[in-house]
Design a protein around this motif. Structure first.
Motif, PDB file in Angstrom:
ATOM      1  N   ALA A  61      -6.626  -9.891   8.537  1.00 31.58           N
ATOM      2  CA  ALA A  61      -5.103  -9.963   8.427  1.00 31.58           C
ATOM      3  C   ALA A  61      -4.740  -9.892   6.861  1.00 31.58           C
ATOM      4  N   CYS A  62      -3.179 -10.010   6.700  1.00 33.46           N
ATOM      5  CA  CYS A  62      -2.760  -9.917   5.459  1.00 33.46           C
ATOM      6  C   CYS A  62      -1.813 -11.079   5.306  1.00 33.46           C
ATOM      7  N   VAL A  63      -1.605 -11.647   4.271  1.00 31.39           N
ATOM      8  CA  VAL A  63      -0.618 -12.638   3.926  1.00 31.39           C
ATOM      9  C   VAL A  63       0.115 -12.297   2.727  1.00 31.39           C
ATOM     10  N   ALA A  64       1.482 -11.895   3.115  1.00 30.28           N
ATOM     11  CA  ALA A  64       2.381 -11.599   1.850  1.00 30.28           C
ATOM     12  C   ALA A  64       3.300 -12.455   1.525  1.00 30.28           C
ATOM     13  N   VAL A  65       3.156 -13.003   0.261  1.00 32.71           N
ATOM     14  CA  VAL A  65       3.993 -13.999  -0.160  1.00 32.71           C
ATOM     15  C   VAL A  65       5.132 -13.795  -0.974  1.00 32.71           C
ATOM     16  N   ASP A  66       6.421 -14.179  -0.529  1.00 34.35           N
ATOM     17  CA  ASP A  66       7.399 -13.898  -1.328  1.00 34.35           C
ATOM     18  C   ASP A  66       7.599 -12.497  -1.758  1.00 34.35           C
ATOM     19  N   LEU A  67       7.284 -11.448  -1.126  1.00 41.56           N
ATOM     20  CA  LEU A  67       7.304  -9.994  -1.333  1.00 41.56           C
ATOM     21  C   LEU A  67       8.432  -9.517  -0.531  1.00 41.56           C
ATOM     22  N   THR A  68       9.145  -8.286  -1.060  1.00 51.74           N
ATOM     23  CA  THR A  68      10.581  -7.798  -0.409  1.00 51.74           C
ATOM     24  C   THR A  68       9.856  -6.702   0.576  1.00 51.74           C
TER      25      THR A  68
END
Length: 141
Positions: A61-68
């Motif tokens: 899985a991927c966690v994308a933090v505060d990315l557009t």
């Protein structure tokens, strides 16, 4: 509490800007629960660009933090099968892949629960598509 069994098969890719409090909090949470984390160095854009096919194969899985949203418009179909947890942005326009969204503030157990549910659902869908072949061209769908 031990790491969820559904997350033990691979790594969680963590994409975030450098100095992100939420990313550091999530990384500590994943480490605490024994979940391996892949966090390439550099900005999120640089990290994302340097991932090899072998790296992607190791990602559960991927966690994308505060990315557009713009960062994810060129994902290949293979990468779109990886569940993404977006933290901090409204999910209204995200790509058609398994994803969920957390808005701060959130507790560490919510990160683990959300990722576990996403990975379990994606695995079930993969199994279903493996055993249920697509209909023949002349069959109704």
């Amino acid at each position: 509490m031990n790491a969820p069994a559904s997350l033990r098969q691979g790594k969680v890719l963590l994409l975030a800007g450098p100095l992100s409090f939420n990313a550091a909090y999530i990384r500590r949470t994943l480490d605490f629960f024994g979940v391996p984390v892949l966090a390439p160095p550099g900005t999120a854009e640089e990290a994302f660009a340097t991932l090899s096919p072998a790296d992607w194969k190791s990602v559960t899985a991927c966690v994308a933090v505060d990315l557009t949203h713009a960062m994810f418009t060129d994902l290949s179909e293979q990468h779109k099968e990886v569940p993404f947890l977006f933290v901090g942005y409204d999910p209204a326009a995200w790509f058609a892949a398994p994803y969920s969204w957390l808005c701060p503030p959130f507790a560490s157990y919510q990160v683990i629960e959300t990722l576990s549910e996403m990975v379990t659902a994606a695995a079930a869908e993969t199994m279903r598509s493996t055993f249920d072949p697509p209909p023949a061209p002349d069959e109704p769908k």
